[in-house]
Design an enzyme around this catalytic site. Sequence first.
Site, mmCIF file in Angstrom:
data_model
loop_
_atom_site.group_PDB
_atom_site.id
_atom_site.type_symbol
_atom_site.label_atom_id
_atom_site.label_comp_id
_atom_site.label_asym_id
_atom_site.label_seq_id
_atom_site.Cartn_x
_atom_site.Cartn_y
_atom_site.Cartn_z
ATOM 1 C CG ASP A 1 -12.394 1.467 41.710
ATOM 2 O OD1 ASP A 1 -13.109 2.490 41.688
ATOM 3 O OD2 ASP A 1 -11.575 1.218 42.625
ATOM 4 C CG HIS B 1 -9.979 1.839 47.310
ATOM 5 N ND1 HIS B 1 -9.675 2.018 45.984
ATOM 6 C CD2 HIS B 1 -8.976 2.450 47.995
ATOM 7 C CE1 HIS B 1 -8.535 2.685 45.861
ATOM 8 N NE2 HIS B 1 -8.092 2.959 47.080
ATOM 9 C CG ASP C 1 -14.546 -3.380 41.282
ATOM 10 O OD1 ASP C 1 -13.771 -2.411 41.355
ATOM 11 O OD2 ASP C 1 -14.269 -4.515 41.688
ATOM 12 C CE1 TYR D 1 -8.088 8.528 47.895
ATOM 13 C CE2 TYR D 1 -8.358 6.180 47.481
ATOM 14 C CZ TYR D 1 -7.551 7.272 47.782
ATOM 15 O OH TYR D 1 -6.210 7.087 47.946
ATOM 16 N N GLY E 1 -9.147 0.692 20.343
ATOM 17 C CA GLY E 1 -9.684 -0.424 19.567
ATOM 18 C C GLY E 1 -10.191 -1.602 20.376
ATOM 19 C CE1 TYR F 1 -2.917 -3.037 44.393
ATOM 20 C CE2 TYR F 1 -3.004 -0.828 45.306
ATOM 21 C CZ TYR F 1 -3.565 -2.077 45.134
ATOM 22 O OH TYR F 1 -4.773 -2.359 45.694
ATOM 23 C CE LYS G 1 -4.334 -8.915 44.400
ATOM 24 N NZ LYS G 1 -2.864 -8.879 44.412
ATOM 25 N NE ARG H 1 -2.356 0.371 53.146
ATOM 26 C CZ ARG H 1 -2.436 1.662 52.797
ATOM 27 N NH1 ARG H 1 -1.990 2.051 51.641
ATOM 28 N NH2 ARG H 1 -2.935 2.556 53.623
HETATM 29 C C1 F6R Z 1 -7.392 -2.871 47.573
HETATM 30 C C2 F6R Z 1 -7.723 -1.466 47.721
HETATM 31 C C3 F6R Z 1 -7.505 -0.809 49.021
HETATM 32 C C4 F6R Z 1 -6.419 0.254 48.963
HETATM 33 C C5 F6R Z 1 -6.228 0.957 50.331
HETATM 34 C C6 F6R Z 1 -5.245 2.091 50.265
HETATM 35 O O1 F6R Z 1 -7.635 -3.297 46.272
HETATM 36 O O2 F6R Z 1 -8.173 -0.844 46.784
HETATM 37 O O3 F6R Z 1 -7.226 -1.744 50.023
HETATM 38 O O4 F6R Z 1 -5.219 -0.348 48.557
HETATM 39 O O5 F6R Z 1 -7.455 1.490 50.770
HETATM 40 O O6 F6R Z 1 -5.603 2.914 49.206
HETATM 41 P P1 F6R Z 1 -4.725 4.114 48.666
HETATM 42 O O7 F6R Z 1 -3.347 3.566 48.379
HETATM 43 O O8 F6R Z 1 -5.488 4.563 47.452
HETATM 44 O O9 F6R Z 1 -4.726 5.139 49.767
HETATM 45 MG MG MG Z 2 -10.566 0.652 44.156
HETATM 46 MG MG MG Z 3 -12.316 -2.857 43.174
#
Ligand code: F6R
Ligand code: MG
Ligand code: MG
Length: 392
Positions: A11, A18, A52, A89, A102, A230, A233, A267
């Site tokens: 990603d 996301h 991704d 984002y 490598g 974190y 995922k 999340r």
């Molecule tokens: C799960 C994922 C999303 C983010 C959520 C908050 O893998 O990528 O659920 O965790 O949208 O995102 P942030 O912390 O970047 O604001």
């Molecule tokens: Mg993501």
């Molecule tokens: Mg992803």
Amino acid sequence: MKVTVSVIKADVGSIGGHIVPSSALIETVRNFVAREKNKTIIDSYVSSTGDDIAILMTHDRGVEDEKVHKLAWNAFIEGTGMAKKQGLYGAGQDLLKDAFSGNIRGMGPAVAEMEFEERPNEPFLIYAADKTDPGAYNLPLYLSFADPMHCSGLILSPKMSKGFRFDVMDVEYTEADRVISLNVPDELYDLAALLRDNERFVIEGIYSRDTGDQAAAVSTTRLRNIAGKYTGKDDPIALVRVQGAFPAAGEMTSPYQIGHYVAGFMRGSHTGPLMPVGINTSVTFFDGPPLVSCLAFCVHEGILTEPADIFSHPFWNYVRDRVSRKAIELRQQGFSGIAMLPYSELEYGGIVEKLDTLEKRFVVRKAATAKRQEKSPSRKPVSPRVAVTASR
Ligand code: F6R
Ligand code: MG
Ligand code: MG
């Protein structure tokens, strides 16, 4: 000829959170990789699943090849440039190291690779999953390679009657690769005992016990283990050779009608059913539900056919409806119980601080404890933590 198939996924930025990479980002990565055709690689195919981008490459350089890994890394760096230019984002989100060193393993992107002698006809599948982790493939791979309820070839095909060897990795062990090999059907129950724990024990590879040939390779990256915190995922990929001595393509897709519950979703901290989707599908409900796409190819002398997009078939519309229902049912209970992952798997650090603060505010009611002891003096007082564990 001996061919290597490498799939590398990351990603590096997406639209609206996301959700899905922009077409400009995908084109940037695709063009970068295409320029290496007939140089480092023979052929390639670039697709997206959720947020991704997966780069599939064929070549004759073997697995863990520095040049091939660097090519994918540089393609993602180039993509990150476009993601930044467009203000996407999470630009560069999965590129966790500053410079290529490598081997792309351990640097963020997910990798699955296999080198094999091409059969006269060589069909294979790539699975790409988003908003979940590598353990998501444990159950479907177990069912396709070890359970005649999904793989009738285990009963019907003499080429499969000896069963398969599963290599399983302990992904909690971070100092080195800690792996066990188990043969099925002989050690079926031992395998099930490990695969029960999707967050710790992950299938890394599967081999035919008849020919010794590798049938499956799965990415085992845990981003948290690399970054120490974190960073998204792990969004795993898997590569599976099908037909002949291996399960048929249909036996490989059969378990995905279950829509089994996996770790991930919003999340990276919830439980949600895995929805089979066509490629280039975005993420929509509660940053999910966790998705998996499946592309089928044939390869000859390293040249790929166009893909068949397995889960775009109308059959899967019905499955998706059922999976949506499963997702909604579990979402009804929000943060409670199994809807949210256990404490050890929560991907955001905020709750750790919150619980630490609350921990200090707990009081032990000494008077009440003393009274209880008076009533039954033989019982030793137990700490609240021990009591909770014992009652589970
Ligand atoms: C799960 C994922 C999303 C983010 C959520 C908050 O893998 O990528 O659920 O965790 O949208 O995102 P942030 O912390 O970047 O604001
Ligand atoms: Mg993501
Ligand atoms: Mg992803």
